[in-house]
Design an enzyme around this catalytic site. Structure first.
Site, mmCIF file in Angstrom:
data_model
loop_
_atom_site.group_PDB
_atom_site.id
_atom_site.type_symbol
_atom_site.label_atom_id
_atom_site.label_comp_id
_atom_site.label_asym_id
_atom_site.label_seq_id
_atom_site.Cartn_x
_atom_site.Cartn_y
_atom_site.Cartn_z
ATOM 1 N N HIS A 68 0.792 -1.234 0.000
ATOM 2 C CA HIS A 68 0.000 0.000 0.000
ATOM 3 C C HIS A 68 0.816 1.272 0.000
ATOM 4 O O HIS A 68 0.233 2.357 0.030
ATOM 5 C CB HIS A 68 -0.939 0.027 1.205
ATOM 6 N N LYS A 102 -8.620 14.145 3.989
ATOM 7 C CA LYS A 102 -7.802 12.935 4.004
ATOM 8 C C LYS A 102 -6.909 13.042 5.222
ATOM 9 O O LYS A 102 -6.889 14.094 5.874
ATOM 10 C CB LYS A 102 -6.961 12.840 2.724
ATOM 11 N N ARG A 103 -6.195 11.965 5.583
ATOM 12 C CA ARG A 103 -5.264 12.080 6.689
ATOM 13 C C ARG A 103 -4.317 13.252 6.459
ATOM 14 O O ARG A 103 -3.948 13.551 5.327
ATOM 15 C CB ARG A 103 -4.468 10.778 6.844
ATOM 16 N N LYS A 161 0.868 14.460 1.437
ATOM 17 C CA LYS A 161 -0.415 14.813 0.828
ATOM 18 C C LYS A 161 -0.518 16.320 0.576
ATOM 19 O O LYS A 161 -1.413 16.791 -0.100
ATOM 20 C CB LYS A 161 -1.572 14.318 1.698
ATOM 21 N N THR A 209 -8.258 6.912 -2.673
ATOM 22 C CA THR A 209 -9.614 6.464 -2.980
ATOM 23 C C THR A 209 -10.602 7.600 -2.744
ATOM 24 O O THR A 209 -11.689 7.603 -3.319
ATOM 25 C CB THR A 209 -10.033 5.251 -2.117
ATOM 26 N N LYS A 216 -14.219 8.767 -4.774
ATOM 27 C CA LYS A 216 -15.532 9.111 -4.194
ATOM 28 C C LYS A 216 -15.992 10.474 -4.706
ATOM 29 O O LYS A 216 -17.158 10.660 -5.057
ATOM 30 C CB LYS A 216 -15.451 9.161 -2.662
HETATM 31 C C1 LIG Z 1 -11.874 7.481 1.532
HETATM 32 C C2 LIG Z 1 -11.400 7.801 2.878
HETATM 33 C C3 LIG Z 1 -10.040 7.969 3.122
HETATM 34 C C4 LIG Z 1 -8.995 7.890 2.036
HETATM 35 O O1 LIG Z 1 -8.813 9.169 1.486
HETATM 36 P P1 LIG Z 1 -7.565 9.533 0.551
HETATM 37 O O2 LIG Z 1 -7.931 10.864 0.003
HETATM 38 O O3 LIG Z 1 -7.541 8.476 -0.515
HETATM 39 O O4 LIG Z 1 -6.367 9.540 1.396
HETATM 40 C C5 LIG Z 1 -9.638 8.289 4.405
HETATM 41 N N1 LIG Z 1 -10.525 8.413 5.405
HETATM 42 C C6 LIG Z 1 -11.854 8.275 5.202
HETATM 43 C C7 LIG Z 1 -12.791 8.467 6.342
HETATM 44 C C8 LIG Z 1 -12.339 7.956 3.940
HETATM 45 O O5 LIG Z 1 -13.655 7.803 3.753
#
Ligand SMILES: *Cc1c(COP(=O)(O)O)cnc(C)c1O
Length: 835
Positions: free
Chosen positions: A376, A567-568, A573, A675, A679
């Site tokens: 990952h 995101k985190r 990032k 991911t 979304k």
């Molecule tokens: C989808 C999702 C992530 C992943 O987000 P990235 O932008 O791909 O890092 C992290 N936390 C939550 C709660 C999510 O729904």
């Protein structure tokens, strides 16, 4: 483990013969009332919505369990091959709404609740998130098991039942404060404890070798401290197809024997304390995303997951086939979600040899043809290594096996590259140095028949960089499986208005074949359709504003461009790049450069690992800059910058439908896939992004004219690293210079001197691995293209529709089909009486 089989096929009634549960409104109402009034003992005076949520959930759960048993029996009868998805994290979020959608009972349930005077939305909203994961990796596992059930695949999810999930985040004085997430405090109606399937897990002790009656060398692992792993099962329904799979989460608890032994020595209190130390193992999720851990407790967690899950699968096997393992590999496989469960490679060897008496070669053949590993991340700090000493103390038998695997493996390397000493050192499972370490990723590669990355670029970089020696040795093992998200949760459930419009326009086939969304393409040119689309986006923005307003009393306008990065919080990032841009916009407003302005609302959310100093500073900076911008009367509606606290699955379900612009701005080559990007795209947000992770594939699907591309490529990043000179770049860019001056002159920390020095220092360092300054100009230019596009709302809506229409590839149904066709090779098992 012997257990009594209740006969369900006897002609007379047995304790398991039940009439089928009705799926109509009156059935739900009756069950709801019975649960509410009897099981939960509430009446009309009860003020808390929680019990109404529970009563409805119990009624829904009954209907899942009915289908669960049918699925279980169908798998058993067909004697099919099965896959097991091993993951330290399952970031499930809420269950009720998803369960109703997958059962096809949403409308009926809504009406049933309405007739009882309840708003179903409020019940859905009162559920706690199951936050048993950090971010993308854990959410991927949750989307995967949804798709497996939808595709009729016999796949079980195995994980840990943490008592405390991901902490909840408060923002106090602009800083993150962590609050423990005791998500089980009101119980969990979706799980069933299955004490009868408990497994004993060994820790510590020593090994002893003896020769058995057949003259073979056997190893015993003795004098161990044992802990029990007790499974809690949650039903995982497919989309309206009768399949209900299992998520089995292990809880650690003390063994009876252990208690008794201590008690006999007169230490009753010690015995109770020992129980606590056993239960500590699954007490809390480690809140580190993409960074290594090194703590003993974490290794215990990993081993407990691997051992309990493998013992479970093996005991089911032995229950049916006795000690005959000839067909085992043809009927079972294990997918390792990152290296976290990779101790499973050594544990399967141990169980096959020490418990079931197989010889090394046979056990190794089985292991190597049942294990598959998903990587990952490329970040070196995330590559797990465990100290050999720690391993020896905690898992002595496992260490011996790892050393033996290494001996066999290095012999193979030597045969392939005779005399290449460097190669042996580089590839060894044991890293030499002042302290020897086990390289868990290498153990996973050596013990697996498949190794995959999670997006095209990421898989390519694994082969060329991190794992290049292994790729040279076994090129056929390596493959790519681009991530996805489940469209049931991330479109149907979180954006019902948009889902309805889509279904009205192109039918409902998209729910199980997301590529059908491309039928929306012609509607991008249909004015009436665009109007409906735009109205739905405005409604979603309104809901997002309402969510925001719960904490901040700031008015946002739906007309502003909603520019979202959630995101985190992590340096790679590059939330900092986003902040630099916000400061630049603020600076333009202050100097009156606002001709043709586009009002913008920048929303940033995400949790920082509690020990990650820089990430916490980034949160503080966002809040400080936000408070200057949001309180400046010169700025007004032109710009807002806000931090969204406590980002989690249920928050994302409100955020992604309401976003206009999706920020995916990591340094190229650092984000494995992402991911969140998928979304947003599915919900009609347009991406501003670098050529990183799955962004590249998103761009490929949607086309250049519907994507705001900027920044250095991965190759350019690597090529310019050696002569990177951020100060020179700042010097030559008037806008950037002004932004850096505002930061350095403490414009955002007037009464908190020096608090952002570390951030400023990292931006200006020639060794900044994330090269934020290098991409500033290109980012600002891309944002100008965003503004121009947003001004033309017809054009923007077209782009939005085309993004959704092009998101078909990013369904986990596609991802899982690929895992199945190329790695697992399971036969789908259709369930009779499906509805
Ligand atoms: C989808 C999702 C992530 C992943 O987000 P990235 O932008 O791909 O890092 C992290 N936390 C939550 C709660 C999510 O729904």
């Amino acid at each position: 483990m012997p257990h009594r089989n209740f006969k369900i096929s006897r002609p007379s009634t047995s304790i398991c013969t039940l009439p089928e549960l009705g799926m109509e409104k009156q059935h739900l109402m009756a069950d709801f009332q019975r649960y509410y009034g009897h099981r939960l003992g509430r009446d009309e005076n009860c003020k808390s919505l929680h019990y109404a949520y529970e009563a409805l959930s119990l009624a829904i759960s009954d209907r899942l369990i009915e289908r669960w048993k049918k699925t279980y029996n169908a798998y058993k009868e067909s004697n099919c091959k099965r896959a097991n998805y091993l993951s330290m994290e399952f970031l499930m979020g809420r269950t009720l709404s998803n369960a109703m959608i997958n059962l096809g009972i949403t409308g009926v349930a809504e009406q049933a609740m309405y007739d009882l005077g309840l708003e179903i939305e409020e019940l859905i909203d009162s559920e706690f998130d199951a936050g048993l994961g950090n971010g993308g990796l854990g959410r991927l596992a949750a989307c995967f098991i949804d798709s497996c059930a939808t595709l009729h695949l016999p796949v079980t999810g195995y994980g840990l039942r943490y008592e405390y999930g991901m902490f909840s985040q408060l923002i106090i004085n602009g800083e993150q404060v962590e609050k423990p997430d005791h998500w089980l405090r009101n119980g969990n109606v979706w799980e069933i404890e299955r004490f009868e399937y408990k497994q004993a897990i060994k820790f510590g002790g020593r090994t002893e070798t003896h020769i058995d009656e057949r003259g073979r060398k056997r190893v015993c692992w003795i004098d161990t401290h044992d802990v029990l792993a007790v499974p809690y099962d949650t039903p995982i329904p497919g989309y309206q197809n009768g399949t209900v799979n299992t998520l089995r989460l292990w809880k650690a608890t003390a063994t009876e024997e252990f208690d008794l032994q201590e008690f006999n020595e007169g230490d009753y209190a010690e015995a109770v304390a020992a129980k606590n130390s056993a239960e500590n193992i699954t007490m809390v999720l480690y809140p580190n995303d993409a960074s290594e851990n090194g703590k003993v407790l974490r290794l215990k967690q990993q081993y407990l997951l691997a051992s309990a899950s493998l013992q479970d699968v093996l005991s089911i096997w032995v229950g049916r086939h006795g000690n005959d393992f000839t067909e085992f590999a043809a009927k079972n496989c294990f997918q390792l979600n990152d290296t976290h469960p990779s101790i499973a490679v050594a544990e399967l060897m141990r169980l096959l040899m020490d418990i079931y008496g197989l010889d090394w070669d046979h056990a190794w053949k089985i292991t190597k043809s049942t294990m598959a590993y998903t990587n990952h991340t490329l970040l070196p700090e995330a590559l797990e290594r465990w100290s050999v000493n720690l391993f020896r103390q905690l898992l002595p038998r496992l260490l011996e096996i790892i050393f033996d695997i290494n001996v066999h493996f290095l012999a193979e390397v030597s045969a392939h590259w005779p005399g290449d000493k460097d190669r042996l050192t580089r590839m060894s499972l044991i890293e030499e140095g002042h302290e020897q370490q086990v390289r868990m990723a290498y153990l996973a590669i050596v013990g697996s028949y498949s190794v995959n990355g999670v997006a095209e670029l990421h898989s390519k970089l694994l082969q060329q960089g991190l794992f290049c020696d292994f790729y040279e040795l076994w090129p056929q093992k390596f493959n790519n499986k681009t991530n996805g998200v489940t469209p049931r949760r991330w479109l149907a459930s979180c954006n019902p208005e948009l889902a309805d419009l889509i279904t009205k326009t192109i039918g409902d086939g998209w729910l199980t074949d997301l590529s059908l969304l491309k039928k929306l393409v012609p509607y991008a040119d249909d004015k009436a359709f665009r109007n409906s689309w735009q109205q739905i986006k405005l409604n979603a923005k309104q809901k997002l504003i309402a969510l925001k307003k719960q904490e901040h009393d700031i008015d946002l306008s739906v007309d502003a461009l909603f520019d979202v990065q959630v995101k985190r919080i992590h340096e790679y990032k590059r939330q900092l790049l986003n902040v630099l841009h916000a400061i630049h916009l603020y600076d333009r407003i202050k100097r009156g450069d606002t001709a043709n302005w586009t009002n913008r609302c920048v929303l940033v959310g995400g949790k920082a690992a509690p020990g990650y100093f820089m990430a916490k500073k980034i949160i503080k900076l966002i809040n400080n800059v936000g408070s200057v911008i949001n309180n400046d009367p010169d700025v007004g509606d032109k710009l807002k910058l806000m931090f969204l606290p406590n980002y989690r699955v249920s928050a994302m379900e409100i955020i992604c439908p309401g976003a206009d612009l999706s920020e995916q701005i990591s340094t190229a080559g650092k984000e494995a896939s992402g991911t969140g990007n998928m979304k947003f795209m599915m919900n009609g947000a347009i991406t501003i992004g670098t050529l990183d992770g799955a962004n590249i594939e998103i761009l490929e699907e949607v086309g250049n004219e519907n994507f705001f591309l900027f920044g250095l490529t991965e190759e350019q990043v690597e090529a310019s690293r050696h002569h990177y000179d951020p100060c020179a770049i700042i010097e030559q860019d008037e806008d950037l210079k002004r932004v850096m001056n505002l930061l350095e002159w403490a414009h955002f920390n007037q009464f908190e001197p020096g608090i952002f020095d570390a951030l400023i220092g990292s931006l200006k360092s020639p060794h900044d691995p994330w090269m934020t300054i290098a991409d500033f100009r290109s980012f600002v230019d891309a944002q100008k293209r965003v503004e121009a596009a947003y001004k033309d709302s017809e054009r923007w809506t077209r782009m939005s529709i085309l993004n959704c229409a092009a998101s078909g590839k990013f369904s986990t149904d596609r991802t899982i089909s690929e895992y199945n066709n190329e790695i697992w090779k399971l036969t789908p098992i259709k369930i009779d009486n499906s509805q």
